[in-house]
Design a protein around this motif. Structure first.
Motif, PDB file in Angstrom:
ATOM      1  N   UNK A 114       0.862  -1.188   0.000  1.00  0.00           N
ATOM      2  CA  UNK A 114       0.000   0.000   0.000  1.00  0.00           C
ATOM      3  C   UNK A 114       0.897   1.236   0.000  1.00  0.00           C
ATOM      4  N   UNK A 115       0.427   2.294  -0.666  1.00  0.00           N
ATOM      5  CA  UNK A 115       1.258   3.488  -0.793  1.00  0.00           C
ATOM      6  C   UNK A 115       0.388   4.717  -1.012  1.00  0.00           C
ATOM      7  N   UNK A 116       0.904   5.859  -0.627  1.00  0.00           N
ATOM      8  CA  UNK A 116       0.247   7.138  -0.919  1.00  0.00           C
ATOM      9  C   UNK A 116       0.831   7.789  -2.175  1.00  0.00           C
ATOM     10  N   UNK A 117       1.730   7.090  -2.856  1.00  0.00           N
ATOM     11  CA  UNK A 117       2.468   7.662  -3.984  1.00  0.00           C
ATOM     12  C   UNK A 117       1.559   8.263  -5.046  1.00  0.00           C
ATOM     13  N   UNK A 118       0.423   7.620  -5.302  1.00  0.00           N
ATOM     14  CA  UNK A 118      -0.449   8.049  -6.395  1.00  0.00           C
ATOM     15  C   UNK A 118      -1.639   8.879  -5.902  1.00  0.00           C
ATOM     16  N   UNK A 119      -1.616   9.260  -4.655  1.00  0.00           N
ATOM     17  CA  UNK A 119      -2.752   9.930  -4.033  1.00  0.00           C
ATOM     18  C   UNK A 119      -2.396  11.364  -3.662  1.00  0.00           C
ATOM     19  N   UNK A 120      -3.360  12.067  -3.062  1.00  0.00           N
ATOM     20  CA  UNK A 120      -3.185  13.439  -2.559  1.00  0.00           C
ATOM     21  C   UNK A 120      -2.762  14.380  -3.693  1.00  0.00           C
ATOM     22  N   UNK A 121      -3.691  14.569  -4.610  1.00  0.00           N
ATOM     23  CA  UNK A 121      -3.456  15.386  -5.792  1.00  0.00           C
ATOM     24  C   UNK A 121      -3.914  16.816  -5.523  1.00  0.00           C
ATOM     25  N   UNK A 122      -3.087  17.777  -5.894  1.00  0.00           N
ATOM     26  CA  UNK A 122      -3.427  19.193  -5.776  1.00  0.00           C
ATOM     27  C   UNK A 122      -3.557  19.792  -7.176  1.00  0.00           C
ATOM     28  N   UNK A 123      -4.681  20.475  -7.408  1.00  0.00           N
ATOM     29  CA  UNK A 123      -4.923  21.141  -8.690  1.00  0.00           C
ATOM     30  C   UNK A 123      -5.372  22.566  -8.389  1.00  0.00           C
ATOM     31  N   UNK A 124      -4.448  23.364  -7.895  1.00  0.00           N
ATOM     32  CA  UNK A 124      -4.769  24.715  -7.454  1.00  0.00           C
ATOM     33  C   UNK A 124      -5.293  25.616  -8.550  1.00  0.00           C
ATOM     34  N   UNK A 125      -5.050  25.259  -9.830  1.00  0.00           N
ATOM     35  CA  UNK A 125      -5.534  26.077 -10.932  1.00  0.00           C
ATOM     36  C   UNK A 125      -7.020  25.831 -11.218  1.00  0.00           C
ATOM     37  N   UNK A 126      -7.614  24.821 -10.597  1.00  0.00           N
ATOM     38  CA  UNK A 126      -9.037  24.545 -10.780  1.00  0.00           C
ATOM     39  C   UNK A 126      -9.807  25.212  -9.647  1.00  0.00           C
ATOM     40  N   UNK A 127     -10.614  26.236  -9.923  1.00  0.00           N
ATOM     41  CA  UNK A 127     -11.341  26.925  -8.841  1.00  0.00           C
ATOM     42  C   UNK A 127     -12.205  25.952  -8.046  1.00  0.00           C
ATOM     43  N   UNK A 128     -12.122  26.068  -6.748  1.00  0.00           N
ATOM     44  CA  UNK A 128     -12.927  25.228  -5.870  1.00  0.00           C
ATOM     45  C   UNK A 128     -12.306  23.906  -5.498  1.00  0.00           C
ATOM     46  N   UNK A 129     -11.189  23.540  -6.134  1.00  0.00           N
ATOM     47  CA  UNK A 129     -10.555  22.259  -5.826  1.00  0.00           C
ATOM     48  C   UNK A 129      -9.770  22.348  -4.523  1.00  0.00           C
ATOM     49  N   UNK A 130      -9.749  21.245  -3.820  1.00  0.00           N
ATOM     50  CA  UNK A 130      -8.881  21.054  -2.663  1.00  0.00           C
ATOM     51  C   UNK A 130      -8.044  19.802  -2.916  1.00  0.00           C
ATOM     52  N   UNK A 131      -7.103  19.542  -2.039  1.00  0.00           N
ATOM     53  CA  UNK A 131      -6.384  18.271  -2.136  1.00  0.00           C
ATOM     54  C   UNK A 131      -7.406  17.145  -2.166  1.00  0.00           C
ATOM     55  N   UNK A 132      -7.242  16.215  -3.106  1.00  0.00           N
ATOM     56  CA  UNK A 132      -8.232  15.158  -3.300  1.00  0.00           C
ATOM     57  C   UNK A 132      -7.526  13.904  -3.801  1.00  0.00           C
ATOM     58  N   UNK A 133      -8.312  12.897  -4.175  1.00  0.00           N
ATOM     59  CA  UNK A 133      -7.772  11.649  -4.728  1.00  0.00           C
ATOM     60  C   UNK A 133      -7.026  10.889  -3.625  1.00  0.00           C
ATOM     61  N   UNK A 134      -7.744  10.630  -2.535  1.00  0.00           N
ATOM     62  CA  UNK A 134      -7.113  10.045  -1.343  1.00  0.00           C
ATOM     63  C   UNK A 134      -6.917   8.536  -1.459  1.00  0.00           C
ATOM     64  N   UNK A 135      -7.739   7.866  -2.242  1.00  0.00           N
ATOM     65  CA  UNK A 135      -7.709   6.407  -2.275  1.00  0.00           C
ATOM     66  C   UNK A 135      -6.890   5.894  -3.456  1.00  0.00           C
ATOM     67  N   UNK A 136      -6.545   4.630  -3.389  1.00  0.00           N
ATOM     68  CA  UNK A 136      -5.822   3.947  -4.449  1.00  0.00           C
ATOM     69  C   UNK A 136      -6.306   2.501  -4.455  1.00  0.00           C
ATOM     70  N   UNK A 137      -5.904   1.736  -5.461  1.00  0.00           N
ATOM     71  CA  UNK A 137      -6.304   0.338  -5.580  1.00  0.00           C
ATOM     72  C   UNK A 137      -5.076  -0.546  -5.704  1.00  0.00           C
ATOM     73  N   UNK A 138      -5.113  -1.703  -5.074  1.00  0.00           N
ATOM     74  CA  UNK A 138      -4.032  -2.688  -5.175  1.00  0.00           C
ATOM     75  C   UNK A 138      -4.665  -4.066  -5.323  1.00  0.00           C
ATOM     76  N   UNK A 139      -4.067  -4.901  -6.163  1.00  0.00           N
ATOM     77  CA  UNK A 139      -4.675  -6.195  -6.467  1.00  0.00           C
ATOM     78  C   UNK A 139      -3.724  -7.334  -6.140  1.00  0.00           C
ATOM     79  N   UNK A 140      -4.318  -8.528  -5.971  1.00  0.00           N
ATOM     80  CA  UNK A 140      -3.528  -9.687  -5.547  1.00  0.00           C
ATOM     81  C   UNK A 140      -4.192 -10.968  -6.031  1.00  0.00           C
ATOM     82  N   UNK A 141      -3.418 -11.825  -6.721  1.00  0.00           N
ATOM     83  CA  UNK A 141      -3.846 -13.189  -6.990  1.00  0.00           C
ATOM     84  C   UNK A 141      -3.582 -14.012  -5.732  1.00  0.00           C
ATOM     85  N   UNK A 142      -4.616 -14.678  -5.225  1.00  0.00           N
ATOM     86  CA  UNK A 142      -4.529 -15.333  -3.916  1.00  0.00           C
ATOM     87  C   UNK A 142      -3.859 -16.699  -3.973  1.00  0.00           C
TER      88      UNK A 142
END
Length: 714
Positions: A114-142
């Motif tokens: 699990x990692x935060x590498x792909x999360x917590x996106x900032x798009x300050x040029x988009x009016x009304x946006x805040x830091x977002x995109x908190x979740x990510x997905x990881x998969x596993x063959x059992x």
């Protein structure tokens, strides 16, 4: 999977199968079944529900999730035969770690990174946006076959992990190489992922013109994009087996077409959103008569950003996860494009969009797709275009700046082709969609028709729609650019609305719409908000063509917004059910209006007309509840002397017929004890409308309350 004809919606805490209508079921037919973490067994703590922009729970499926600290676990009951799992999760910004995995109590040798590498996106040029995109997905063959009822647990090994939802899937065996195909490994591709396989892919594409490029099981690393892709099939052994690692797969402005891309995964390394970069699975054109199917696309900026000639393109049976911007955008000139039976989760902009820039998208459609958790903008957005269809899609849990479906003339850039001819919006199901727009400081509806930059003159047919638990409104008609352009020629025919936080219809533009066979239950504040903006820009005419029910009332005060709710979720037993709800009274003195008794401020208060007992105050709780306790307050200041008010408590489930819950009783308010009176209600009390009738007050010739609180607990 559910039986054919059923619709599965990801609801808070469970999988809910909705009764099918006569038309086709909404959403994609998926190879996996999702289970919400909050419905699983856990030693962690549940978060949510929460609809507040910028909070972790607001981006979760069902607006709830489970937080694990070191040693805590969440255990899922497997709902179907499965040998693989995909987990949606979040970890704090800047952290990484792993989850231990247990099957029926036995720890696997594999862990789930699990990692935060792909999360917590900032798009300050988009009016009304805040830091977002908190979740990510990881998969596993059992590595083993599980049956329904088996248990799969995930346990934190040190990093705090918030688990949202688990997708259980039975993955078939890897496909074998088609006869006559050219394998990328025969051209030097490295299936270990260590070497650079870019040139090998290019050489295989050149060698296989008119045929098939085979991508065997393995991990392949590309360091630059492919171009000149035409008249060829790129085929893998399955999206769990053949994996290409690149942030730019195909980047080309034109192609002669006949491209087939199927059955592998492309997983990128996009960690920010840079709109000038072509960090997309496909950027540009695949050419006419092409197709994309069976793909797993993840960690890109956009899945497919399509320009140029893509006539008759089909995109189907694919998954697009964790993009920092759109999932798919038909960026003008699209003709007869079909996007169908895809699953999209955790997009950082519109999950599915048509944007008619430079020339119109024409005769194209989004059909039977499932969209979950776009965390900035809409689930599905149509920006202009001619003869566009949005059919039988399932959209859930939109976040800031977004509706479930938006039909809009917002142009962004010129030249733009507005909505034209007929726009068909049919058979869609919207669950917990619509969001607060911080730029407008008011909400966006689950389904929005928006004359943002020009009048909507196309014929817009909205049919067979289901709206469930919208946190705000079901249908919105607005001129989002603030210019007051009209919305015309809209028909809403056949809709079921089950729970809205505010209203069923939110009309803020001049224009007209016809409603037929639209039924609503659990409407939070009133049936209709009809207050065009700018004020005096013209009226919006709602024509009742019959068969409508449950939403006939109109919000009376255009100077105030209905208080946004949370779409009638099961309430916290400790939540004050009356706070922020619509309140009325038989009379008010000066500026001491009824709403001041539910505004959460103990220092403001309602005061009835003086010297006119009896006077009553009424609040609509939004739904019928088993209320067991009332707390009545006056301002706590010692300037308010002790007094006794004689109060009768009445209740109603429909706002018309009231019955006495407690007869006239004197309640003592004393600043020494906080100026508070607690009223215990009898077991069996069920009410939506709570009415307090005041017949006497020893301290002032009027009824007075600074707060009226209602609770489920005794």
């Amino acid at each position: 999977m559910p039986a054919i004809g059923a619709v599965v919606a990801l609801a808070a805490g469970t999988l809910v199968t909705l009764t099918p209508a006569a038309h086709a079921a909404a959403g994609a037919t998926l190879p996996f079944t999702s289970v919400e973490a909050e419905s699983a067994t856990t030693t962690g703590s549940k978060i949510g529900p929460d609809y507040t922009q910028g909070t972790l729970a607001s981006e979760a499926s069902g607006r709830q999730a489970v937080r694990l600290t070191s040693g805590q676990r969440v255990e899922f009951t497997v709902p179907r035969a499965a040998n693989a799992v995909n987990l949606a999760y979040s970890v704090p910004d800047g952290q990484s770690g792993s989850l231990d995995v247990y099957v029926n109590g036995t720890k696997l040798a594999k862990t789930l990174p699990v990692t935060s590498k792909y999360s917590y996106i900032d798009t300050g040029w988009i009016p009304g946006a805040k830091t977002h995109h908190f979740f990510d997905n990881a998969r596993l063959l059992l590595g083993q076959n599980l049956q329904p009822g088996d248990k799969v647990a995930f346990q934190s090994t040190g990093t705090q992990v918030t688990v949202d939802v688990a997708d259980f899937e039975q993955v078939g065996a890897a496909a074998t190489q088609p006869a006559g195909s050219v394998s990328v490994t025969s051209k030097g591709a490295d299936p270990s992922g260590n070497g650079d396989s870019t040139q090998a892919f290019r050489d295989a594409i050149t060698a296989a013109q008119g045929g098939v490029v085979w991508i065997p099981p393995g991990d392949y690393r590309l360091t630059s994009s492919l171009s000149g892709v035409q008249n060829v099939t790129l085929q893998g052994a399955g999206s769990w087996y053949s994996v290409v690692h690149t942030s730019r797969f195909i980047d080309q402005s034109s192609s002669s077409g006949n491209v087939r891309i199927k059955d592998f995964a492309v997983i990128g390394e996009v960690t920010e959103r840079v709109d000038s970069n072509p960090d997309n699975f496909v950027n540009g054109s695949l050419g006419p008569n092409s197709s994309v199917s069976g793909m797993w696309i993840q960690h890109m900026k956009v899945g497919l950003w399509l320009t140029g000639n893509n006539d008759n393109l089909v995109i189907e049976n694919s998954r697009i996860l964790d993009t920092t911007a759109d999932g798919i955008n038909l960026n003008g000139t699209a003709k007869s494009v079909r996007v169908r039976n895809n699953f999209l989760r955790n997009q950082g902009d519109d999950a599915l969009a048509m944007w008619s820039l430079y020339s119109p998208d024409t005769d194209s459609s989004f059909e039977n797709n499932t969209v979950s958790q776009p965390n900035l903008a809409n689930g599905i957005a149509i920006y202009g275009g001619t003869d566009i269809a949005v059919r039988n899609n399932l959209v859930s849990d939109t976040n800031a700046l977004g509706s479930g479906i938006a039909i809009s003339n917002q142009k962004f850039l010129d030249p733009f082709s507005p909505l034209a001819s007929t726009i068909t919006v049919d058979g869609n199901t919207l669950v917990r969609t619509g969001a607060m727009n911080p730029n407008w400081n008011h909400p966006m509806g689950a389904l929005r028709v928006d004359s943002y930059d020009s009048a909507v003159n196309a014929k817009v047919n909205i049919t067979n729609t289901t709206v469930t638990d919208s946190p705000y409104s079901a249908f919105e008609f607005v001129s989002g650019g603030g210019q007051g352009y009209p919305v015309r020629n809209v028909t809403v025919d056949g809709a079921t609305v089950r729970g809205t936080g505010t209203v069923a219809v939110q009309a803020e533009a001049q224009g007209a719409a016809t409603f037929r066979n639209v039924t609503a239950t659990g409407v939070g504040a009133a049936g209709i908000y009809n207050c065009p903006y700018p004020a005096n820009s013209g009226t919006f005419v709602l024509t009742d063509s019959g068969g409508n029910s449950g939403w006939s009332s109109t919000w009376a005060d255009c100077s105030t917004w209905p208080q946004p709710g949370q779409g009638n979720p099961d309430p916290d037993p400790n939540r004050n059910l009356a706070k922020g709800r619509p309140a009325t009274a038989t009379g008010s003195q000066d500026g001491y209006t009824p709403g001041k008794a539910v505004d959460g401020d103990a220092n403001s208060y309602w005061e009835s007309t003086n010297n006119a007992f009896p006077q009553s105050w009424t609040v609509d709780l939004g739904s019928t509840y088993a209320v067991r306790r009332l707390v009545l307050r006056l301002p706590p200041s010692s300037a308010w002397g002790a007094r006794t008010q004689t109060i009768t408590v009445l209740g109603s489930t429909d706002g018309s017929a009231y019955s006495t819950v407690l007869g006239a009783t004197g309640y003592r308010f004393d600043p020494v004890t906080g100026n508070t009176a607690t009223v215990a209600l009898p077991t069996g009390t069920n009410l939506r409308y709570l009415r307090l009738s005041v017949s006497a007050n020893t301290g002032w010739p009027a009824g007075q309350f600074s707060e009226v609180e209602a609770y489920l607990t005794s």
